[in-house]
Design a protein around this motif. Sequence first.
Motif, PDB file in Angstrom:
ATOM      1  N   LEU A  44     -15.107 -11.048  -2.251  1.00 50.12           N
ATOM      2  CA  LEU A  44     -15.988 -10.605  -3.336  1.00 50.12           C
ATOM      3  C   LEU A  44     -16.083  -9.091  -3.391  1.00 50.12           C
ATOM      4  O   LEU A  44     -15.951  -8.476  -4.463  1.00 50.12           O
ATOM      5  CB  LEU A  44     -17.380 -11.226  -3.159  1.00 50.12           C
ATOM      6  CG  LEU A  44     -18.437 -10.827  -4.196  1.00 50.12           C
ATOM      7  CD1 LEU A  44     -17.997 -11.276  -5.588  1.00 50.12           C
ATOM      8  CD2 LEU A  44     -19.787 -11.439  -3.835  1.00 50.12           C
ATOM      9  N   ILE A  45     -16.294  -8.462  -2.235  1.00 49.01           N
ATOM     10  CA  ILE A  45     -16.469  -7.006  -2.198  1.00 49.01           C
ATOM     11  C   ILE A  45     -15.195  -6.290  -2.630  1.00 49.01           C
ATOM     12  O   ILE A  45     -15.232  -5.321  -3.404  1.00 49.01           O
ATOM     13  CB  ILE A  45     -16.900  -6.560  -0.788  1.00 49.01           C
ATOM     14  CG1 ILE A  45     -18.313  -7.070  -0.489  1.00 49.01           C
ATOM     15  CG2 ILE A  45     -16.855  -5.032  -0.669  1.00 49.01           C
ATOM     16  CD1 ILE A  45     -18.759  -6.848   0.930  1.00 49.01           C
ATOM     17  N   LEU A  46     -14.046  -6.770  -2.150  1.00 52.85           N
ATOM     18  CA  LEU A  46     -12.779  -6.133  -2.530  1.00 52.85           C
ATOM     19  C   LEU A  46     -12.498  -6.319  -4.022  1.00 52.85           C
ATOM     20  O   LEU A  46     -11.986  -5.408  -4.681  1.00 52.85           O
ATOM     21  CB  LEU A  46     -11.630  -6.705  -1.702  1.00 52.85           C
ATOM     22  CG  LEU A  46     -11.574  -6.295  -0.235  1.00 52.85           C
ATOM     23  CD1 LEU A  46     -10.358  -6.929   0.442  1.00 52.85           C
ATOM     24  CD2 LEU A  46     -11.523  -4.790  -0.081  1.00 52.85           C
ATOM     25  N   ALA A  47     -12.806  -7.505  -4.537  1.00 56.61           N
ATOM     26  CA  ALA A  47     -12.584  -7.752  -5.961  1.00 56.61           C
ATOM     27  C   ALA A  47     -13.434  -6.810  -6.814  1.00 56.61           C
ATOM     28  O   ALA A  47     -12.979  -6.295  -7.842  1.00 56.61           O
ATOM     29  CB  ALA A  47     -12.899  -9.205  -6.299  1.00 56.61           C
ATOM     30  N   SER A  63      -7.651  -8.359  -4.020  1.00 56.13           N
ATOM     31  CA  SER A  63      -8.527  -9.033  -3.063  1.00 56.13           C
ATOM     32  C   SER A  63      -7.821 -10.230  -2.441  1.00 56.13           C
ATOM     33  O   SER A  63      -7.895 -10.451  -1.224  1.00 56.13           O
ATOM     34  CB  SER A  63      -9.807  -9.482  -3.765  1.00 56.13           C
ATOM     35  OG  SER A  63     -10.689 -10.112  -2.862  1.00 56.13           O
ATOM     36  N   ALA A  64      -7.097 -11.017  -3.256  1.00 52.28           N
ATOM     37  CA  ALA A  64      -6.386 -12.187  -2.745  1.00 52.28           C
ATOM     38  C   ALA A  64      -5.289 -11.771  -1.769  1.00 52.28           C
ATOM     39  O   ALA A  64      -5.095 -12.414  -0.723  1.00 52.28           O
ATOM     40  CB  ALA A  64      -5.787 -12.983  -3.901  1.00 52.28           C
ATOM     41  N   LEU A  93      -9.092  -5.209   7.747  1.00 50.20           N
ATOM     42  CA  LEU A  93      -9.661  -4.961   6.426  1.00 50.20           C
ATOM     43  C   LEU A  93      -9.744  -3.463   6.149  1.00 50.20           C
ATOM     44  O   LEU A  93      -9.427  -3.005   5.050  1.00 50.20           O
ATOM     45  CB  LEU A  93     -11.048  -5.599   6.337  1.00 50.20           C
ATOM     46  CG  LEU A  93     -11.822  -5.384   5.035  1.00 50.20           C
ATOM     47  CD1 LEU A  93     -11.051  -5.978   3.876  1.00 50.20           C
ATOM     48  CD2 LEU A  93     -13.207  -6.005   5.141  1.00 50.20           C
ATOM     49  N   TYR A  94     -10.147  -2.705   7.147  1.00 46.99           N
ATOM     50  CA  TYR A  94     -10.225  -1.238   6.984  1.00 46.99           C
ATOM     51  C   TYR A  94      -8.839  -0.657   6.700  1.00 46.99           C
ATOM     52  O   TYR A  94      -8.673   0.151   5.774  1.00 46.99           O
ATOM     53  CB  TYR A  94     -10.809  -0.613   8.255  1.00 46.99           C
ATOM     54  CG  TYR A  94     -10.543   0.866   8.391  1.00 46.99           C
ATOM     55  CD1 TYR A  94     -11.257   1.795   7.640  1.00 46.99           C
ATOM     56  CD2 TYR A  94      -9.566   1.340   9.266  1.00 46.99           C
ATOM     57  CE1 TYR A  94     -11.001   3.154   7.751  1.00 46.99           C
ATOM     58  CE2 TYR A  94      -9.307   2.690   9.387  1.00 46.99           C
ATOM     59  CZ  TYR A  94     -10.026   3.593   8.626  1.00 46.99           C
ATOM     60  OH  TYR A  94      -9.772   4.929   8.735  1.00 46.99           O
ATOM     61  N   VAL A 147       3.007  -7.446   4.587  1.00 45.66           N
ATOM     62  CA  VAL A 147       2.551  -8.673   3.926  1.00 45.66           C
ATOM     63  C   VAL A 147       1.618  -8.370   2.758  1.00 45.66           C
ATOM     64  O   VAL A 147       1.913  -8.697   1.608  1.00 45.66           O
ATOM     65  CB  VAL A 147       1.851  -9.619   4.935  1.00 45.66           C
ATOM     66  CG1 VAL A 147       1.319 -10.866   4.217  1.00 45.66           C
ATOM     67  CG2 VAL A 147       2.810 -10.026   6.040  1.00 45.66           C
ATOM     68  N   ALA A 148       0.474  -7.739   3.048  1.00 46.81           N
ATOM     69  CA  ALA A 148      -0.551  -7.557   2.024  1.00 46.81           C
ATOM     70  C   ALA A 148      -0.069  -6.690   0.855  1.00 46.81           C
ATOM     71  O   ALA A 148      -0.196  -7.086  -0.315  1.00 46.81           O
ATOM     72  CB  ALA A 148      -1.805  -6.956   2.650  1.00 46.81           C
TER      73      ALA A 148
END
Length: 330
Positions: free
Chosen positions: A155-158, A167-168, A208-209, A295-296
Amino acid sequence: MRSMSQLGNDLYTGKTSFPFVGRRRLWFIIAAVLVIGSALVPLFRPIQFSIEFTGGSQFTVSSLSSPDQSLAADAVQEVVPDATVKVTTVGDSAVRVQTDQMTDAETRDVATALATAYDVPEAEVTTSFIGPSWGQDVTRQSLWGLAIFLALTFLILALYFRTWKMSAAAILGLVDVLVITVGIYALAGFEISPAAVIGFLTILAYSLYDTTVVFDKIRENTSEDGEISGRTFGESVNLAVNQTLVRSINTTVVAILPVGAILFIGPWLGAETLSDISLSIFVGIIVAAYSTLFVAAPLYSLFRENEPGMKARDEKVREARVLAGSPAGA
């Protein structure tokens, strides 16, 4: 040989570029093999859970001049021959013994046997019992904590990046980190304890960071891409990853040095109780750096490149290059 600063400058300007996006199919295949392999580890090496999850009996023998672990194991086996025993040195003068669940009579007999083996008063042997229901509560709370963490992260990233696709991609990168880290952790034969769970959540936060920093640079690059841009979307993403590559490497090295010291040197200094959390963080930091880069970021590029508008814009960029490189366009 180029210095790190020169390499960083070349990566930032695009003079040197590693194909994180261009060879993403290879990186995705490697990631899939690692994830599947990690998921299959429990089939031939079952994951071991600590007493906090499974329940059992725990004994702590204090005021020891020489905390010899073999004495504890032998003492327990004499009373309960088929007992599963885990012995850990606590500091310089104590031993912690964990076993599967025992009856009250067996607990008293084991406490007496430990006091005799170490030649200390029985008052120096403390006992405690952890029931299976408590272990179930710990497991449930850990899973809830993980689920809430991932949901809030999505949610926060989106909201921050204003696109659910970024975000996904970040969440899939986190899942990649978690599965591989748990697989390596189980393969090493370490027990999953509450401390290890804290370590897993810690490396997810670190991952995440790292991902957010890279994605922020991706957003900066791609937001500058207009009709006159000479880069395709994938090239802009790849440039952003290269521009943050040196920072990612430096951050990873700096982070794993103290954790590695605890993991590899700690047991020699009597800090074995920190091994479970330090292993999860050590492996997780390395996997997190890999996952962000391989990957991301490439996954996000794949998500966006399939958009009709993005396909049309990238096609215009390629056509402009052909015209610029042809005699007619010269």
